[in-house]
Design an enzyme around this catalytic site. Structure first.
Site, PDB file in Angstrom:
ATOM      1  N   ARG A   2       0.837  -1.204   0.000  1.00  0.00           N
ATOM      2  CA  ARG A   2       0.000   0.000   0.000  1.00  0.00           C
ATOM      3  C   ARG A   2       0.874   1.258   0.000  1.00  0.00           C
ATOM      4  O   ARG A   2       1.035   1.899  -1.044  1.00  0.00           O
ATOM      5  CB  ARG A   2      -0.947  -0.039   1.211  1.00  0.00           C
ATOM      6  CG  ARG A   2      -2.075   0.966   1.187  1.00  0.00           C
ATOM      7  CD  ARG A   2      -1.691   2.364   1.583  1.00  0.00           C
ATOM      8  NE  ARG A   2      -1.101   2.456   2.932  1.00  0.00           N
ATOM      9  CZ  ARG A   2      -0.547   3.567   3.398  1.00  0.00           C
ATOM     10  NH1 ARG A   2      -0.478   4.659   2.667  1.00  0.00           N
ATOM     11  NH2 ARG A   2       0.006   3.581   4.617  1.00  0.00           N
ATOM     12  N   ASP A   3       1.472   1.592   1.116  1.00  0.00           N
ATOM     13  CA  ASP A   3       2.278   2.827   1.182  1.00  0.00           C
ATOM     14  C   ASP A   3       3.433   2.749   0.190  1.00  0.00           C
ATOM     15  O   ASP A   3       3.761   3.727  -0.500  1.00  0.00           O
ATOM     16  CB  ASP A   3       2.820   3.005   2.608  1.00  0.00           C
ATOM     17  CG  ASP A   3       3.262   4.424   2.918  1.00  0.00           C
ATOM     18  OD1 ASP A   3       3.807   5.083   2.018  1.00  0.00           O
ATOM     19  OD2 ASP A   3       3.085   4.870   4.059  1.00  0.00           O
ATOM     20  N   HIS A   5       5.043   4.605  12.644  1.00  0.00           N
ATOM     21  CA  HIS A   5       5.081   4.530  11.167  1.00  0.00           C
ATOM     22  C   HIS A   5       6.025   5.641  10.711  1.00  0.00           C
ATOM     23  O   HIS A   5       5.645   6.809  10.695  1.00  0.00           O
ATOM     24  CB  HIS A   5       3.653   4.744  10.640  1.00  0.00           C
ATOM     25  CG  HIS A   5       3.529   4.831   9.147  1.00  0.00           C
ATOM     26  ND1 HIS A   5       2.953   3.833   8.386  1.00  0.00           N
ATOM     27  CD2 HIS A   5       3.866   5.805   8.270  1.00  0.00           C
ATOM     28  CE1 HIS A   5       2.945   4.186   7.114  1.00  0.00           C
ATOM     29  NE2 HIS A   5       3.501   5.385   7.009  1.00  0.00           N
ATOM     30  N   HIS A  21       8.595   7.339   8.088  1.00  0.00           N
ATOM     31  CA  HIS A  21       9.262   7.511   6.787  1.00  0.00           C
ATOM     32  C   HIS A  21      10.710   7.900   7.082  1.00  0.00           C
ATOM     33  O   HIS A  21      11.014   8.495   8.119  1.00  0.00           O
ATOM     34  CB  HIS A  21       8.511   8.543   5.944  1.00  0.00           C
ATOM     35  CG  HIS A  21       7.224   7.975   5.405  1.00  0.00           C
ATOM     36  ND1 HIS A  21       7.115   7.481   4.129  1.00  0.00           N
ATOM     37  CD2 HIS A  21       6.022   7.773   5.985  1.00  0.00           C
ATOM     38  CE1 HIS A  21       5.895   7.008   3.942  1.00  0.00           C
ATOM     39  NE2 HIS A  21       5.205   7.175   5.058  1.00  0.00           N
ATOM     40  N   CYS A  43       3.974   9.487   0.319  1.00  0.00           N
ATOM     41  CA  CYS A  43       2.579   9.890   0.190  1.00  0.00           C
ATOM     42  C   CYS A  43       2.504  10.927  -0.922  1.00  0.00           C
ATOM     43  O   CYS A  43       3.273  11.890  -0.921  1.00  0.00           O
ATOM     44  CB  CYS A  43       2.080  10.468   1.508  1.00  0.00           C
ATOM     45  SG  CYS A  43       0.404  11.109   1.393  1.00  0.00           S
ATOM     46  N   ASN A  77       9.200   4.555   3.434  1.00  0.00           N
ATOM     47  CA  ASN A  77       9.139   4.131   4.829  1.00  0.00           C
ATOM     48  C   ASN A  77      10.459   3.494   5.206  1.00  0.00           C
ATOM     49  O   ASN A  77      11.242   3.077   4.348  1.00  0.00           O
ATOM     50  CB  ASN A  77       8.079   3.036   4.988  1.00  0.00           C
ATOM     51  CG  ASN A  77       6.686   3.583   4.904  1.00  0.00           C
ATOM     52  OD1 ASN A  77       6.138   4.012   5.901  1.00  0.00           O
ATOM     53  ND2 ASN A  77       6.121   3.592   3.714  1.00  0.00           N
TER      54      ASN A  77
END
Ligand code: HMG
Ligand code: MG
Length: 302
Positions: A15-16, A207, A209, A240, A249
């Site tokens: 996803r990310d 989370h 980055h 993002c 990430n």
């Protein structure tokens, strides 16, 4: 100071990791990426997002990806759902968990999900209730917990304000996100401690980055205060679309190497994880960003 003995890693690469990629990645490659990640021992995988395909075109094949993955028992598959429309689209695909995502800064909330923080909470409340009614756990992400690309510094008070709101609408778990990777240990601990006023230790996660190369250090700072769940993205993919300049990430390989060195269990096979990172990096036509991934690949080649 005692560090946790076990850490849970939530793999957000599908996803990310992929959402910001400009060239389309095929559904088959996404499903194979998930297959390799679960083979490496990941038990929580963020598979896709049910967001507007106009906003995030790479996630437009969400239904197809959810249909294509070969699920293993004991693995929790999650998807992002920013509103009721997203939840309704996701429900027939039977996610084990959904993720609603808010921001600690007003400016980022507007840019990312096109509404104020208060409006986002209003939108999430029925999503949380409907997910719970369907027996689905709800994770919340709190973006820009230490810094915002539009506002600049973000204070712990701003984090706590939204953490309290997420708790009030029944969000089960809160992920503290450093969206642009500007956090350093004391700031991250301060944001986490505010989340911990509203959520127990086993319902918060980090989370991070890695834009400024601080993510591993920030994970260590979280371990020091007992936090034992972290998101990570294989090969260090990610970003993002609404946080310009933010890179990937923290790489799952790098986190596993750190935790292995500390004697902290993850249940993850680092060699198989490197295979997963190589697979998706090849599909994207580049080298894995993960330093550990590269080092282990060089060692294999040599
Ligand atoms: P909006 O434009 O305000 O929504 O978008 P709307 O309700 O006014 O609807 C407008 C159009 O969007 C309509 O279509 C709706 O059908 C459609 P039209 O009639 O124009 O053809 N729409 C949807 N389509 C599919 N799925 C949906 C959906 N909702 C409305 N769920 C919205 C609001 C939230 C949808 C939009 O702003 C959006 O999709 N944003 C994308 C946000 C995103 O995915 N960001 C990246 C993930 S978050 C992240 O990366 C941060 C995180 O990693 C933590 C961190 O690092 O900080 C989690
Ligand atoms: Mg993110």
């Amino acid at each position: 100071m005692t560090l946790p003995t076990h850490v849970t890693l939530v793999e957000v690469g599908p996803r990310d990791g992929l959402q910001n990629e400009k060239l389309p990645v095929s559904t088959a490659h996404k499903a194979q990426m998930v297959a390799l990640l679960q083979a490496a021992g990941l038990k929580e995988i963020e598979v896709t997002s049910f967001v507007s395909p106009k906003w995030v075109p790479q996630m437009a094949d969400n239904l197809a990806v959810m249909a294509a993955i070969q699920r293993l028992p004991g693995v929790r598959y999650s998807v992002l759902t920013p509103n009721m429309q997203g939840l309704q689209a996701a429900l027939p695909t039977h996610p084990d968990e959904i993720v609603v995502f808010a921001a600690a800064s007003e400016a980022f909330s507007q840019k990312n999900i096109n509404c104020s923080i208060a409006e986002s909470i209003e939108r999430f409340a029925p999503v949380v209730a409907a997910a719970h009614a369907a027996g689905i756990k709800v994770r919340g992400a709190l973006s820009c917990a230490v810094g915002c690309p539009y506002q600049g510094e973000v204070s712990p008070d701003e984090v706590e304000r939204v953490a309290r709101l997420m708790k009030a609408i029944g969000v089960d778990h809160l992920g503290i996100a450093d969206t642009i990777g500007v956090g350093t240990p004391k700031k991250i601990q301060a944001a986490m401690e505010r989340a911990l006023k509203h959520y127990p230790l086993d319902q918060v996660s980090g989370h991070f980055h890695d834009t400024y190369g601080q993510a591993l250090t920030n994970i260590y700072a979280c371990l020091e205060i007992g936090v034992h769940t972290f998101d990570a993205s294989v090969a260090g993919l990610g970003g993002c679309p609404y946080a310009k300049g933010a890179t990937g990430n923290v790489a799952t390989e790098d986190v596993v190497f750190l935790l292995n060195g500390l004697g902290i269990e993850t249940g993850i096979d680092i060699d198989k994880l490197v295979d997963a990172g190589l697979f998706i990096s090849d599909a994207l036509g580049r080298q894995p960003v993960s330093r550990v991934g590269r080092a282990l690949l060089a060692k294999r080649a040599g």
